[in-house]
Design a protein around this motif. Structure first.
Motif, PDB file in Angstrom:
ATOM      1  N   ALA A   6     -41.866 -37.638  20.405  1.00  0.00           N
ATOM      2  CA  ALA A   6     -42.122 -38.654  19.125  1.00  0.00           C
ATOM      3  C   ALA A   6     -42.671 -38.026  17.771  1.00  0.00           C
ATOM      4  O   ALA A   6     -41.604 -38.302  17.126  1.00  0.00           O
ATOM      5  CB  ALA A   6     -43.176 -39.558  19.866  1.00  0.00           C
ATOM      6  N   GLY A   7     -43.608 -37.296  17.978  1.00  0.00           N
ATOM      7  CA  GLY A   7     -43.903 -36.427  16.559  1.00  0.00           C
ATOM      8  C   GLY A   7     -42.499 -35.219  16.090  1.00  0.00           C
ATOM      9  O   GLY A   7     -42.452 -36.057  15.141  1.00  0.00           O
ATOM     10  N   LEU A   8     -41.944 -35.303  16.843  1.00  0.00           N
ATOM     11  CA  LEU A   8     -40.098 -33.920  16.205  1.00  0.00           C
ATOM     12  C   LEU A   8     -39.248 -35.240  16.088  1.00  0.00           C
ATOM     13  O   LEU A   8     -39.041 -35.459  14.644  1.00  0.00           O
ATOM     14  CB  LEU A   8     -39.987 -33.373  17.123  1.00  0.00           C
ATOM     15  N   PHE A   9     -39.399 -36.824  16.187  1.00  0.00           N
ATOM     16  CA  PHE A   9     -38.316 -37.644  16.209  1.00  0.00           C
ATOM     17  C   PHE A   9     -38.859 -38.316  14.773  1.00  0.00           C
ATOM     18  O   PHE A   9     -38.350 -38.392  13.753  1.00  0.00           O
ATOM     19  CB  PHE A   9     -37.837 -38.338  16.845  1.00  0.00           C
ATOM     20  N   ALA A  10     -40.293 -38.604  14.174  1.00  0.00           N
ATOM     21  CA  ALA A  10     -40.891 -39.144  13.536  1.00  0.00           C
ATOM     22  C   ALA A  10     -40.492 -38.621  12.382  1.00  0.00           C
ATOM     23  O   ALA A  10     -40.730 -39.135  11.501  1.00  0.00           O
ATOM     24  CB  ALA A  10     -41.932 -39.378  13.435  1.00  0.00           C
ATOM     25  N   GLY A  11     -40.774 -37.360  12.033  1.00  0.00           N
ATOM     26  CA  GLY A  11     -40.881 -36.407  11.465  1.00  0.00           C
ATOM     27  C   GLY A  11     -39.375 -36.173  11.096  1.00  0.00           C
ATOM     28  O   GLY A  11     -39.208 -35.756   9.921  1.00  0.00           O
ATOM     29  N   ARG A  12     -38.326 -35.274  11.495  1.00  0.00           N
ATOM     30  CA  ARG A  12     -36.999 -35.867  11.246  1.00  0.00           C
ATOM     31  C   ARG A  12     -36.806 -37.250  10.630  1.00  0.00           C
ATOM     32  O   ARG A  12     -35.892 -36.899   9.966  1.00  0.00           O
ATOM     33  CB  ARG A  12     -35.817 -35.735  12.377  1.00  0.00           C
ATOM     34  N   TRP A  13     -37.007 -38.423  11.081  1.00  0.00           N
ATOM     35  CA  TRP A  13     -37.279 -39.787   9.787  1.00  0.00           C
ATOM     36  C   TRP A  13     -37.562 -39.689   9.371  1.00  0.00           C
ATOM     37  O   TRP A  13     -37.288 -39.748   7.891  1.00  0.00           O
ATOM     38  CB  TRP A  13     -37.244 -40.399  10.901  1.00  0.00           C
ATOM     39  N   LEU A  14     -38.483 -39.214   9.050  1.00  0.00           N
ATOM     40  CA  LEU A  14     -39.591 -39.542   7.752  1.00  0.00           C
ATOM     41  C   LEU A  14     -38.709 -37.981   6.383  1.00  0.00           C
ATOM     42  O   LEU A  14     -38.855 -37.878   5.432  1.00  0.00           O
ATOM     43  CB  LEU A  14     -41.329 -39.416   7.743  1.00  0.00           C
ATOM     44  N   ASP A  15     -38.313 -37.655   6.876  1.00  0.00           N
ATOM     45  CA  ASP A  15     -37.884 -36.187   6.598  1.00  0.00           C
ATOM     46  C   ASP A  15     -36.137 -36.432   5.335  1.00  0.00           C
ATOM     47  O   ASP A  15     -36.184 -35.563   4.399  1.00  0.00           O
ATOM     48  CB  ASP A  15     -37.711 -34.313   6.708  1.00  0.00           C
ATOM     49  N   GLU A  16     -35.596 -37.307   6.577  1.00  0.00           N
ATOM     50  CA  GLU A  16     -34.776 -37.630   5.845  1.00  0.00           C
ATOM     51  C   GLU A  16     -34.191 -38.548   4.668  1.00  0.00           C
ATOM     52  O   GLU A  16     -34.269 -38.296   3.691  1.00  0.00           O
ATOM     53  CB  GLU A  16     -33.918 -38.038   7.216  1.00  0.00           C
ATOM     54  N   ARG A  17     -36.063 -39.086   5.118  1.00  0.00           N
ATOM     55  CA  ARG A  17     -36.009 -40.403   4.107  1.00  0.00           C
ATOM     56  C   ARG A  17     -36.983 -39.665   2.528  1.00  0.00           C
ATOM     57  O   ARG A  17     -36.377 -39.837   1.771  1.00  0.00           O
ATOM     58  CB  ARG A  17     -36.845 -41.540   4.774  1.00  0.00           C
ATOM     59  N   ALA A  18     -37.293 -38.198   2.914  1.00  0.00           N
ATOM     60  CA  ALA A  18     -38.136 -38.132   1.738  1.00  0.00           C
ATOM     61  C   ALA A  18     -36.953 -36.759   1.272  1.00  0.00           C
ATOM     62  O   ALA A  18     -37.799 -35.978  -0.111  1.00  0.00           O
ATOM     63  CB  ALA A  18     -39.486 -36.893   2.107  1.00  0.00           C
ATOM     64  N   GLY A  19     -36.374 -36.963   1.587  1.00  0.00           N
ATOM     65  CA  GLY A  19     -35.133 -35.822   0.892  1.00  0.00           C
ATOM     66  C   GLY A  19     -34.463 -34.076   1.224  1.00  0.00           C
ATOM     67  O   GLY A  19     -34.554 -33.375   0.798  1.00  0.00           O
ATOM     68  N   GLY A  20     -35.140 -34.372   2.146  1.00  0.00           N
ATOM     69  CA  GLY A  20     -34.843 -32.846   3.571  1.00  0.00           C
ATOM     70  C   GLY A  20     -36.279 -31.912   3.492  1.00  0.00           C
ATOM     71  O   GLY A  20     -37.732 -32.510   3.493  1.00  0.00           O
ATOM     72  N   GLY A  21     -35.807 -30.917   3.727  1.00  0.00           N
ATOM     73  CA  GLY A  21     -37.211 -29.754   3.881  1.00  0.00           C
ATOM     74  C   GLY A  21     -37.645 -30.462   5.407  1.00  0.00           C
ATOM     75  O   GLY A  21     -36.759 -30.944   5.745  1.00  0.00           O
ATOM     76  N   ILE A  22     -38.659 -29.613   5.679  1.00  0.00           N
ATOM     77  CA  ILE A  22     -39.063 -29.693   6.982  1.00  0.00           C
ATOM     78  C   ILE A  22     -40.842 -30.085   6.988  1.00  0.00           C
ATOM     79  O   ILE A  22     -41.752 -29.401   8.025  1.00  0.00           O
ATOM     80  CB  ILE A  22     -39.145 -28.371   8.190  1.00  0.00           C
ATOM     81  N   PHE A  23     -41.345 -30.353   6.123  1.00  0.00           N
ATOM     82  CA  PHE A  23     -42.565 -30.548   6.446  1.00  0.00           C
ATOM     83  C   PHE A  23     -42.933 -31.336   6.638  1.00  0.00           C
ATOM     84  O   PHE A  23     -44.190 -31.624   7.891  1.00  0.00           O
ATOM     85  CB  PHE A  23     -42.811 -31.493   5.042  1.00  0.00           C
ATOM     86  N   TRP A  24     -42.444 -32.942   7.093  1.00  0.00           N
ATOM     87  CA  TRP A  24     -43.421 -33.509   8.208  1.00  0.00           C
ATOM     88  C   TRP A  24     -42.806 -33.622   9.279  1.00  0.00           C
ATOM     89  O   TRP A  24     -44.009 -33.128  10.328  1.00  0.00           O
ATOM     90  CB  TRP A  24     -42.523 -35.400   7.352  1.00  0.00           C
ATOM     91  N   THR A  25     -41.216 -33.112   9.819  1.00  0.00           N
ATOM     92  CA  THR A  25     -41.597 -32.936  10.908  1.00  0.00           C
ATOM     93  C   THR A  25     -42.065 -31.539  11.445  1.00  0.00           C
ATOM     94  O   THR A  25     -42.572 -31.902  12.454  1.00  0.00           O
ATOM     95  CB  THR A  25     -40.176 -31.934  10.716  1.00  0.00           C
ATOM     96  N   ALA A  26     -42.643 -30.503  11.283  1.00  0.00           N
ATOM     97  CA  ALA A  26     -43.133 -29.495  11.153  1.00  0.00           C
ATOM     98  C   ALA A  26     -44.616 -29.742  11.230  1.00  0.00           C
ATOM     99  O   ALA A  26     -45.354 -30.313  13.220  1.00  0.00           O
ATOM    100  CB  ALA A  26     -43.481 -28.079  10.355  1.00  0.00           C
ATOM    101  N   ALA A  27     -45.425 -30.796  10.155  1.00  0.00           N
ATOM    102  CA  ALA A  27     -46.443 -30.971  10.868  1.00  0.00           C
ATOM    103  C   ALA A  27     -46.623 -32.415  12.057  1.00  0.00           C
ATOM    104  O   ALA A  27     -47.911 -32.295  12.289  1.00  0.00           O
ATOM    105  CB  ALA A  27     -47.021 -32.439   9.734  1.00  0.00           C
ATOM    106  N   LEU A  28     -46.055 -33.561  11.798  1.00  0.00           N
ATOM    107  CA  LEU A  28     -45.943 -34.253  13.206  1.00  0.00           C
ATOM    108  C   LEU A  28     -45.366 -33.637  14.597  1.00  0.00           C
ATOM    109  O   LEU A  28     -45.930 -34.196  15.539  1.00  0.00           O
ATOM    110  CB  LEU A  28     -45.389 -35.055  12.912  1.00  0.00           C
ATOM    111  N   LEU A  29     -44.566 -32.259  14.430  1.00  0.00           N
ATOM    112  CA  LEU A  29     -44.785 -31.652  15.437  1.00  0.00           C
ATOM    113  C   LEU A  29     -45.227 -31.504  15.904  1.00  0.00           C
ATOM    114  O   LEU A  29     -46.047 -31.167  17.357  1.00  0.00           O
ATOM    115  CB  LEU A  29     -43.235 -30.403  15.960  1.00  0.00           C
ATOM    116  N   VAL A  30     -46.567 -30.144  15.491  1.00  0.00           N
ATOM    117  CA  VAL A  30     -48.103 -30.264  15.687  1.00  0.00           C
ATOM    118  C   VAL A  30     -48.437 -31.020  16.169  1.00  0.00           C
ATOM    119  O   VAL A  30     -49.865 -30.575  17.063  1.00  0.00           O
ATOM    120  CB  VAL A  30     -48.206 -29.349  14.829  1.00  0.00           C
TER     121      VAL A  30
END
Length: 92
Positions: free
Chosen positions: A50-74
């Motif tokens: 859930a953290g991985l998918f939510a982070g990927r979705w937020l990163d796509e909306r924010a314009g790239g990077g892995i900030f949200w993916t990494a944070a929500l994965l952890v």
């Protein structure tokens, strides 16, 4: 004189209670142990994914990077570990 912060008496008491329970009840059935292992797996995997998918979705909306993916994965792994720990404590 006993120190209230000494964990040894409580640990000895819990060990004695577990041993008495084991002598009365015997081993847990293998099926129950396997069910616990499966439940622990789901308790860790679901928040992690859930953290991985939510982070990927937020990163796509924010314009790239892995900030949200990494944070929500952890955060998902930490939540899953906490849930699994609580489940193990319930089994004791």
């Amino acid at each position: 004189m006993t120190d209230d912060k000494d964990p040894l008496p409580g640990s000895v008491r819990r060990h004695r209670e577990r041993r008495e329970h084991w002598q009365r009840e015997g081993e847990r059935p293998m099926g129950r142990n396997l069910a616990l292992i499966g439940a622990l797996g789901w308790l860790v995997i679901v928040p992690t994914l859930a953290g991985l998918f939510a982070g990927r979705w937020l990163d796509e909306r924010a314009g790239g990077g892995i900030f949200w993916t990494a944070a929500l994965l952890v955060a998902g792994v930490a939540l899953g570990g906490w849930l699994a720990w609580n489940r193990i404590e319930q089994e004791r």
